[in-house]
Design a protein around this motif. Structure first.
Motif, PDB file in Angstrom:
ATOM      1  N   PRO A  21      -7.728  -0.112  -6.830  1.00  0.00           N
ATOM      2  CA  PRO A  21      -7.228   0.104  -5.467  1.00  0.00           C
ATOM      3  C   PRO A  21      -6.843   1.558  -5.192  1.00  0.00           C
ATOM      4  CG  PRO A  21      -6.344  -1.953  -6.312  1.00  0.00           C
ATOM      5  CD  PRO A  21      -7.106  -1.313  -7.450  1.00  0.00           C
ATOM      6  N   VAL A  22      -6.311   2.254  -6.213  1.00  0.00           N
ATOM      7  CA  VAL A  22      -5.846   3.627  -5.981  1.00  0.00           C
ATOM      8  C   VAL A  22      -7.025   4.564  -5.686  1.00  0.00           C
ATOM      9  CG1 VAL A  22      -4.682   5.624  -7.000  1.00  0.00           C
ATOM     10  CG2 VAL A  22      -3.737   3.333  -7.322  1.00  0.00           C
ATOM     11  N   ILE A  55      -9.989   3.832  -4.798  1.00  0.00           N
ATOM     12  CA  ILE A  55     -10.801   3.393  -3.663  1.00  0.00           C
ATOM     13  C   ILE A  55     -10.095   3.743  -2.359  1.00  0.00           C
ATOM     14  CG2 ILE A  55     -11.532   1.290  -2.445  1.00  0.00           C
ATOM     15  CD1 ILE A  55     -12.445   0.140  -5.028  1.00  0.00           C
ATOM     16  N   GLY A  56      -8.806   4.095  -2.453  1.00  0.00           N
ATOM     17  CA  GLY A  56      -8.055   4.431  -1.245  1.00  0.00           C
ATOM     18  C   GLY A  56      -7.697   3.216  -0.421  1.00  0.00           C
ATOM     19  N   MET A  57      -7.298   2.125  -1.100  1.00  0.00           N
ATOM     20  CA  MET A  57      -6.843   0.925  -0.384  1.00  0.00           C
ATOM     21  C   MET A  57      -5.594   1.253   0.439  1.00  0.00           C
ATOM     22  SD  MET A  57      -8.180  -2.179  -0.975  1.00  0.00           S
ATOM     23  CE  MET A  57      -9.759  -2.552  -1.710  1.00  0.00           C
ATOM     24  N   PRO A  58      -5.341   0.494   1.478  1.00  0.00           N
ATOM     25  CA  PRO A  58      -4.096   0.687   2.218  1.00  0.00           C
ATOM     26  C   PRO A  58      -2.898   0.483   1.281  1.00  0.00           C
ATOM     27  CG  PRO A  58      -5.553  -0.839   3.384  1.00  0.00           C
ATOM     28  CD  PRO A  58      -6.179  -0.580   2.049  1.00  0.00           C
ATOM     29  N   GLY A  59      -1.921   1.360   1.357  1.00  0.00           N
ATOM     30  CA  GLY A  59      -0.665   1.153   0.629  1.00  0.00           C
ATOM     31  C   GLY A  59      -0.588   1.713  -0.774  1.00  0.00           C
ATOM     32  N   VAL A  60      -1.700   2.214  -1.314  1.00  0.00           N
ATOM     33  CA  VAL A  60      -1.636   2.705  -2.698  1.00  0.00           C
ATOM     34  C   VAL A  60      -1.074   4.127  -2.725  1.00  0.00           C
ATOM     35  CG1 VAL A  60      -3.519   1.267  -3.501  1.00  0.00           C
ATOM     36  CG2 VAL A  60      -3.991   3.578  -2.640  1.00  0.00           C
ATOM     37  N   LEU A  61      -0.618   4.538  -3.896  1.00  0.00           N
ATOM     38  CA  LEU A  61      -0.024   5.866  -4.052  1.00  0.00           C
ATOM     39  C   LEU A  61      -0.567   6.543  -5.302  1.00  0.00           C
ATOM     40  CD1 LEU A  61       3.688   4.857  -3.306  1.00  0.00           C
ATOM     41  CD2 LEU A  61       2.190   6.183  -1.810  1.00  0.00           C
ATOM     42  N   PRO A  62      -0.678   7.861  -5.268  1.00  0.00           N
ATOM     43  CA  PRO A  62      -1.162   8.593  -6.433  1.00  0.00           C
ATOM     44  C   PRO A  62      -0.033   8.865  -7.432  1.00  0.00           C
ATOM     45  CG  PRO A  62      -0.729  10.136  -4.645  1.00  0.00           C
ATOM     46  CD  PRO A  62      -0.369   8.760  -4.131  1.00  0.00           C
ATOM     47  N   VAL A  63      -0.353   8.805  -8.713  1.00  0.00           N
ATOM     48  CA  VAL A  63       0.609   9.217  -9.738  1.00  0.00           C
ATOM     49  C   VAL A  63      -0.085  10.245 -10.621  1.00  0.00           C
ATOM     50  CG1 VAL A  63       2.002   8.492 -11.697  1.00  0.00           C
ATOM     51  CG2 VAL A  63       1.806   6.999  -9.711  1.00  0.00           C
ATOM     52  N   MET A  64       0.506  11.415 -10.755  1.00  0.00           N
ATOM     53  CA  MET A  64      -0.151  12.534 -11.423  1.00  0.00           C
ATOM     54  C   MET A  64      -0.370  12.284 -12.916  1.00  0.00           C
ATOM     55  SD  MET A  64      -1.523  15.461 -11.173  1.00  0.00           S
ATOM     56  CE  MET A  64      -1.109  15.897  -9.489  1.00  0.00           C
ATOM     57  N   LEU A  82     -15.291  10.279   0.315  1.00  0.00           N
ATOM     58  CA  LEU A  82     -13.882  10.675   0.211  1.00  0.00           C
ATOM     59  C   LEU A  82     -13.026   9.507   0.715  1.00  0.00           C
ATOM     60  CD1 LEU A  82     -12.194  13.265  -0.501  1.00  0.00           C
ATOM     61  CD2 LEU A  82     -12.049  13.644   1.957  1.00  0.00           C
ATOM     62  N   PRO A  83     -12.599   8.620  -0.189  1.00  0.00           N
ATOM     63  CA  PRO A  83     -12.064   7.331   0.264  1.00  0.00           C
ATOM     64  C   PRO A  83     -10.797   7.406   1.110  1.00  0.00           C
ATOM     65  CG  PRO A  83     -11.988   7.516  -2.143  1.00  0.00           C
ATOM     66  CD  PRO A  83     -12.769   8.690  -1.648  1.00  0.00           C
ATOM     67  N   LYS A  84      -9.954   8.375   0.899  1.00  0.00           N
ATOM     68  CA  LYS A  84      -8.710   8.413   1.670  1.00  0.00           C
ATOM     69  C   LYS A  84      -8.851   9.199   2.972  1.00  0.00           C
ATOM     70  CE  LYS A  84      -6.215  10.209  -1.682  1.00  0.00           C
ATOM     71  NZ  LYS A  84      -7.245  10.323  -2.737  1.00  0.00           N
TER      72      LYS A  84
END
Lengths: 476, 488
Positions: free
Chosen positions: A39-40, A42-51, A86-88
């Motif tokens: 999900p991250v 793919i840029g699903m709604p609601g996901v967040l990046p973690v470095m 560019l999914p997001k």
């Protein structure tokens, strides 16, 4: 009018982390479409990046290797644009406060060493790939690559020729491979290069209008594309025209650069700090830790090879171009091989055999210790240099030790003087005319006699003894 | 106190605490409780329209699995969840046509935490599309009605959750608050709504509107339930870098402690010309009540308050313009085919987004554009810093700040929908709290002459939800407003 080219490069290097920059997906190349996604990425709604901390570490490592300052506080920004891969709808990159700033690398072209400044190195995520081939009138998107950590290295406009540009990329490629942060594969796109090119009259301070050149995926294409572009710009000047600021694409089939989009069509990326990621703080302890793990860099190693092993510059350069090659060399020397002899064998026979099969040195069928073993046999007179070549090839083919091969094939050198003398006598007896001609002054026939003797001894006769005996018998 | 009808306990009126006790004592079963809510929803929600998706079959299954004896705090307790919080396998639409067909393949961290405690998901509640609005009129699917007067809005954007709690269609609910979206509808609907400190609760799985402001929080029938839910949803989440790694106290332990001697800041900027007189009076009464309970009101100033709405609508829309770029018809959600890629993008987004969402995307895109960035986005960030400092300075002298939650009670449906600026002012008292990142709660503090609820907002220091809950609870226990129920 005399013109000079001004070139700045932007190099994108995929980092060799196991997982992607903001999620746990694998970064492996070549899997089925969209099999390495979550999900991250793919840029699903609601996901967040973690470095991924490793990615940050790799960029810092690179920064240290190319003399950059490391920013104590670094920030990530969103670069906004629409594209299916560019999914997001934005790329997480860096704008203000990149991880590394103000570095340099030295390059040597035609014997002249020049220092090329580096403006910055920053970390960002790669996009996916659009697939248009073989899909009819539809296009598909593969997001396996989306979120692969990417490092962008930006040079100052310090480069003055296509050769320097290629040399600069080569140098950086060597460094990133050395320090293990990127595999440098230009064909697969893990190392990519764009160039900003302008031309100005020699002596002029101000920069001319630049164009950006994309799609140069080999050293050869970098040189060719830039060469073409510089000539094109000079021609425009000479015909009284003006350069248009634009992005141009290198077409390797036609050997030309072509306009892709002009400045007016250029994106407004609307950079702003990414609110999903905290700024990265890099303290001295972290920098010191990364520094302490940094391997010896190519330039330093080359200098050391010259001073420690008394190698000529040419040898040192070739041997240190790849870390694995240099490691291989040093391992062979450590196992007792005489440095220059090891170097000769590696750059001669070994490279020839590897190149024939398009192999890298770490794919070589025998270990550096085994080369040292072979050299020992030559050194102590067990085999001749000529036989050594045969043994070397056998070693390469089978991976067996030189000693075993020599024993197995009965290749031990004949050094027993009486035995050789008998054969020398036989050869001279059977070639009376040649003996006469030699004695009359045809010195070249020496080779003929040696050849005859070697033929009879299957090359095993000690050439030194053969020579001595021949000289004694023919001249003495 | 639960309502009694002819001596029989009305199950749907129970709070978390009461329902838990009743289940544990064996007086009711989770199945009965869940069934009671569905019965209630079936008879009422045609009028209120709180829910976008109901999941009766699964809810009953979850209730059955919860069983009678469970150590889990929410075992068998039916809760509603705002439809911008991702629930695995249950449609999550954000009240937008662009996500009308979107079923998340993953669970948000907040609902994962509720699941661990055995909650029953009763359904997903209506909201302003992508949480952009203050009346729930911007939903692509339905206008939710205020249970106290169905000609009026429930507030927004968590209007569905607030109305569902107020109308007893769930025990409690989750909402999200970017500029007041939990507190303002709680105020309009006469329930308790808490926006935690930014970073207290994970945003993973909350569909982003404005990432630096969004926060999930509970909407409940009483303060204790708010504390119970906050206990469950709080804490650092490795999937959200902006979630803070700070200790989570037991919030239920904070409530019940006295408030004697606590200094309560009363900012003059929150009692303004043009605000509803009855609201002003109710809030002032509430402050006197708190004083009678031992708290000490202190006049204070938050001098940059007047710039909050402007700064907010630059920052929130800027972030939104980027956050909503992913809805492009390529990967999920609505796609309207076009003659080429650009045409597909434009047709999809034209058809998929409502007017307010488009307005905000355009505003935000403009604010971030090259040449305007410094004048808008950067300036707004500077204002945000000043507003944060206002609060920091105020909190050097006071323990909490009390204000009205909204300048007016619930307004009529359609009353402000043609005037975005008027609508934006509905959040005038809640927005600063998001900009500063501090926690705030709205508790019922009275009714207007038209029987419309009024909310008291209590604002705390960073990560001091304990003070906020403690004060709210003390006030609640000393008053009876929270016991009133709308006649439906």
């Amino acid at each position: 009018m005399q013109y000079e080219a001004v070139i700045g490069l932007e190099i994108h290097a995929q980092l060799l982390t196991e997982s992607k920059i903001f999620c746990g997906c694998s970064t492996k190349f070549g899997s089925g479409p969209n099999t390495q996604t979550c999900p991250v990425c793919i840029g699903m709604p609601g996901v967040l990046p973690v470095m991924n901390r490793k990615a940050v570490e790799y960029v810092i490592r690179t920064g240290l290797a190319v003399n950059c300052g490391i920013s104590p506080l670094s920030r990530f920004a969103r670069k906004n644009y629409f594209y299916p891969d560019l999914p997001k709808g934005y790329q997480i990159s860096q704008y203000e406060l990149p991880l590394c700033e103000q570095g340099f690398v030295d390059i040597t072209v035609n014997g002249e060493t020049r220092r090329i400044g580096l403006t910055r190195i920053h970390l960002e995520e790669d996009a996916g790939k659009n697939i248009h081939e073989g899909t009819g009138n539809q296009s598909f998107v593969d997001l396996n690559r989306a979120g692969t950590p990417l490092m962008e290295i930006v040079s100052e406009p310090d480069i003055r020729s296509p050769q320097e540009a290629a040399e600069f990329v080569k140098k950086l490629r060597t460094i990133v491979r050395y320090i293990g942060v990127c595999d440098g594969n230009m064909e697969q796109g893990s190392l990519r290069c764009d160039a900003n090119v302008s031309v100005r009259p020699v002596g002029q301070k101000e920069l001319g209008t630049k164009t950006e050149i994309k799609n140069m995926n080999s050293f050869r294409f970098i040189e060719k594309a830039l060469d073409y572009e510089i000539r094109r710009q000079m021609k425009v000047f000479n015909e009284g025209g003006r350069i248009v600021q634009e992005t141009r694409l290198w077409d390797p089939n036609r050997g030309v650069t072509e306009s892709m989009r002009s400045k007016e069509e250029a994106h407004d990326y609307r950079y702003f700090p990414d609110p999903d990621l905290m700024p990265i703080e890099v303290d001295n302890a972290w920098i010191e830790q990364i520094k302490s793990q940094l391997v010896e860099l190519p330039d330093a190693r080359r200098q050391r090879f010259i001073s420690q092993y008394a190698l000529p510059d040419h040898d040192a350069e070739l041997l240190t171009a790849e870390r694995v090659t240099a490691d291989w060399f040093e391992q062979a020397v450590k196992s007792g091989g005489e440095p220059k002899a090891v170097s000769n064998w590696m750059m001669g026979e070994l490279m020839r055999l590897l190149n024939e099969e398009n192999k890298q040195i770490d794919e070589c069928g025998f270990r550096p210790e085994q080369l040292a073993g072979l050299l020992k046999l030559v050194d102590n007179g067990t085999i001749s240099g000529k036989i050594a070549k045969t043994v070397f090839e056998e070693m390469y083919k089978t991976g067996k030790d030189a000693e075993a091969i020599v024993k197995e094939k009965g290749l031990v050198q004949m050094s027993d003087e009486t035995g050789i003398e008998a054969i020398v006598d036989e050869v001279l007896k059977n070639s009376p005319q040649e003996v006469e001609r030699f004695r009359a002054g045809d010195a070249k026939l020496m080779g003929f006699f040696v050849g005859q003797i070697m033929k009879l001894t299957k090359g095993k006769a000690n050439p030194k003894i053969v020579n001595e005996l021949l000289r004694k018998k023919l001249l003495g | 106190m639960p309502l009694q009808t002819g001596g029989r306990l009305e199950l749907y009126s129970l709070g978390i605490d009461e329902a838990r006790a009743a289940i544990d004592k064996g007086e009711i079963s989770p199945m009965e409780l869940t069934a009671a809510f569905f019965k209630r929803i079936e008879s009422l929600d045609d009028r209120i329209r709180s829910f976008i998706t109901l999941d009766k079959e699964n809810a009953l299954l979850q209730a059955e699995q919860a069983g009678q004896n469970s150590r889990h705090q929410l075992a068998g307790i039916p809760l509603a969840v705002k439809d911008n919080i991702c629930t695995e396998g249950v449609k999550t639409t954000c009240a937008s046509k662009i996500l009308d067909n979107f079923t998340p393949p993953y669970e948000s961290t907040v609902t994962k935490n509720l699941k661990k405690q055995g909650y029953v998901l009763i359904g997903k509640t209506n909201l302003d599309e992508f949480a952009m609005g203050s009346s729930t009129e911007n939903s692509a699917f339905a206008h939710t009605r205020n249970p106290w007067d169905i000609t009026r809005v429930p507030g927004g954007s968590s209007g569905g959750s607030a109305a569902a709690v107020a109308a007893d269609m769930c025990v409690a609910a989750l909402g999200s608050d970017t500029g007041g979206s939990i507190r303002q509808p709680a105020s309009f609907c006469g329930v308790v709504g808490l926006k935690p400190t930014y970073g207290r609760v994970s945003r993973y799985g909350l569909v982003a509107f404005a990432s630096s402001l969004d926060q999930v929080g509970p909407i409940t029938k009483n303060v204790k339930d708010s504390a119970i839910l906050l206990n469950i949803i709080s804490g650092h989440d490795p999937y959200d870098s902006t979630s803070a790694d700070v200790a989570v106290p037991d919030f239920t332990a904070a409530i019940g402690q006295g408030i004697k001697g606590l200094k309560l800041g009363v900012p003059k900027e929150y009692f303004i010309e043009g605000m509803n007189k009855e609201v002003e009076e109710a809030v002032k009464q509430a402050i006197r009540k708190l004083e009678s309970l031992g708290a000490v009101p202190v006049p204070i100033s938050l001098p940059h308050t007047e710039y909050a709405v402007a700064a907010y609508y630059i920052l929130a829309t800027s972030e939104a313009s980027s956050n909503l770029a992913r809805y492009d018809g390529v990967k999920y959600g609505l796609r309207v085919e076009g003659k080429d890629l650009l045409d597909m993008y434009m047709s999809t987004r034209e058809a998929g987004f409502g007017a307010e969402v488009k307005r905000r995307i355009i505003l935000g895109t403009y604010a971030l554009s090259s040449g305007y960035y410094d004048a808008y986005y950067k300036k707004a960030q500077q204002v945000r810093t000043l507003i944060k400092r206002d609060f920091e300075k105020a909190f050097e002298a006071v323990d909490a700040i009390v204000t009205p939650t909204a300048p007016n009670p619930a307004f009529k449906i359609g009353e402000k929908s043609d005037d975005p600026l008027q609508m934006y002012l509905a959040d005038i008292f809640t927005i600063s709290v998001n900009l500063a990142g501090v926690p705030g709660i709205s508790v019922p503090c009275g009714f207007t002459s038209q029987s419309l609820p009024v909310g008291l907002q209590i604002i705390g220091k960073h990560f001091d939800e304990e003070a906020v809950l403690k004060i709210a609870y003390a006030y609640e226990q000393a008053t009876e407003w929270h016991m009133r129920r709308p006649e439906l």
